[in-house]
Design a protein around this motif. Structure first.
Motif, PDB file in Angstrom:
ATOM      1  N   ARG A 225     -15.719  -1.404   2.844  1.00  9.11           N
ATOM      2  CA  ARG A 225     -14.420  -1.460   3.375  1.00  9.11           C
ATOM      3  C   ARG A 225     -13.584  -0.949   2.257  1.00  9.11           C
ATOM      4  O   ARG A 225     -12.595  -0.057   2.714  1.00  9.11           O
ATOM      5  CB  ARG A 225     -13.894  -2.854   3.668  1.00  9.11           C
ATOM      6  N   ASN A 226     -13.652  -1.235   1.118  1.00  8.11           N
ATOM      7  CA  ASN A 226     -12.482  -0.847   0.167  1.00  8.11           C
ATOM      8  C   ASN A 226     -12.855   0.841  -0.005  1.00  8.11           C
ATOM      9  O   ASN A 226     -11.962   1.406  -0.331  1.00  8.11           O
ATOM     10  CB  ASN A 226     -12.688  -1.424  -1.069  1.00  8.11           C
ATOM     11  N   ILE A 227     -14.073   1.496  -0.128  1.00 12.19           N
ATOM     12  CA  ILE A 227     -14.292   2.746  -0.141  1.00 12.19           C
ATOM     13  C   ILE A 227     -13.627   3.338   1.065  1.00 12.19           C
ATOM     14  O   ILE A 227     -13.134   4.397   1.001  1.00 12.19           O
ATOM     15  CB  ILE A 227     -15.739   2.926  -0.363  1.00 12.19           C
TER      16      ILE A 227
ATOM     17  N   ASN B 160      -6.118   8.285   0.848  1.00 13.81           N
ATOM     18  CA  ASN B 160      -6.009   9.346   0.124  1.00 13.81           C
ATOM     19  C   ASN B 160      -6.354  10.677   0.916  1.00 13.81           C
ATOM     20  O   ASN B 160      -6.524  11.703   0.422  1.00 13.81           O
ATOM     21  CB  ASN B 160      -6.789   9.380  -1.231  1.00 13.81           C
ATOM     22  N   LEU B 161      -6.945  10.680   2.053  1.00 12.04           N
ATOM     23  CA  LEU B 161      -7.524  11.915   2.803  1.00 12.04           C
ATOM     24  C   LEU B 161      -8.665  12.479   2.289  1.00 12.04           C
ATOM     25  O   LEU B 161      -8.978  13.524   2.886  1.00 12.04           O
ATOM     26  CB  LEU B 161      -5.978  12.728   3.042  1.00 12.04           C
ATOM     27  N   TYR B 162      -9.191  11.987   1.350  1.00 10.53           N
ATOM     28  CA  TYR B 162     -10.560  12.492   0.914  1.00 10.53           C
ATOM     29  C   TYR B 162     -11.611  11.500   0.304  1.00 10.53           C
ATOM     30  O   TYR B 162     -11.012  10.342  -0.280  1.00 10.53           O
ATOM     31  CB  TYR B 162     -10.425  13.465  -0.145  1.00 10.53           C
ATOM     32  N   PRO B 163     -12.724  11.583   0.498  1.00  8.51           N
ATOM     33  CA  PRO B 163     -13.504  10.293  -0.059  1.00  8.51           C
ATOM     34  C   PRO B 163     -13.884  10.394  -1.505  1.00  8.51           C
ATOM     35  O   PRO B 163     -13.604  11.457  -2.145  1.00  8.51           O
ATOM     36  CB  PRO B 163     -14.994  10.732   0.521  1.00  8.51           C
ATOM     37  N   LEU B 164     -14.177   9.202  -2.055  1.00  9.69           N
ATOM     38  CA  LEU B 164     -14.833   9.034  -3.316  1.00  9.69           C
ATOM     39  C   LEU B 164     -15.832  10.244  -3.610  1.00  9.69           C
ATOM     40  O   LEU B 164     -16.752   9.895  -3.008  1.00  9.69           O
ATOM     41  CB  LEU B 164     -14.897   7.738  -3.716  1.00  9.69           C
TER      42      LEU B 164
END
Length: 199
Positions: A67-69, A76-80
């Protein structure tokens, strides 16, 4: 009694985990998915410490991470990227360790970095140790499979060869472990994203 394996190859990460949920010596269910899809190019296999039986605790931690990712991606509109996600998960595990109710969870985090076009695999234990590795295993199956992975792993192997190495590990655990797990779920992450693979 959890068993999980992971390995990298040419442009992919393969992760396999058993599907048995047990409480002490009792099998609760045999279709538990112990591999969470954290984002479109990120997977996490989770398992408890050998000898523990609290599947609810480490499932709760896996859902917390998922959920946090996803929340990070929404904000931020982009994944880690895999390395950043691994650092965040490691920090969460370390913070939990210093609380009154720590999570006893071991993790294998695999991802495909879409900016550098490279696969990454991270090994984490319940103490918050993090290391990037070419192959990894957790649980009692690691005692039998790490030597096989060391012998047969090739970082430039095509998918078929990676699956063959995974089959060797599962066959060895089934042959040698007294309480061998009957079924495994296998997932792959590569440039096309996450998908499940049949062995």
């Amino acid at each position: 009694m959890d068993v999980s394996f992971a390995l990298t190859g040419k442009g992919y990460v393969l992760i396999a985990a058993d599907t048995t949920a047990a409480h002490s010596i009792i099998k609760v269910k045999s279709d538990e998915d112990k591999i969470k899809e954290l984002s479109s190019h990120l997977l996490m296999a989770y398992s408890g410490e050998p000898g523990t039986s609290s599947i609810l605790l480490y499932t709760a931690f896996a859902e917390y991470v998922e959920r946090n990712i996803r929340l990070y991606q929404i904000r931020n509109l982009y994944p880690l990227r895999p390395s950043s996600a691994a650092s965040w998960v490691r920090r969460s595990l370390a913070d939990s360790l210093r609380s009154r109710k720590p999570y006893s969870v071991n993790l294998l985090l695999g991802g495909y970095d879409t900016t550098t076009y490279t696969p990454h695999l991270y090994w984490m234990d319940h103490l918050g140790t993090l290391v990037e590795v070419p192959f990894a295993a957790h649980g009692y199956g690691s005692y039998f499979s790490l030597s096989l992975l060391d012998r047969y792993h090739d970082p430039e192997a095509p998918l078929e060869e990676g699956l063959a190495t995974l089959r060797r590990c599962i066959a060895e655990v089934t042959k040698r472990l007294v309480v061998a797990q009957p079924k495994y779920k296998v997932k792959i992450v590569d440039k096309d994203g996450v998908r499940e693979v049949e062995l």
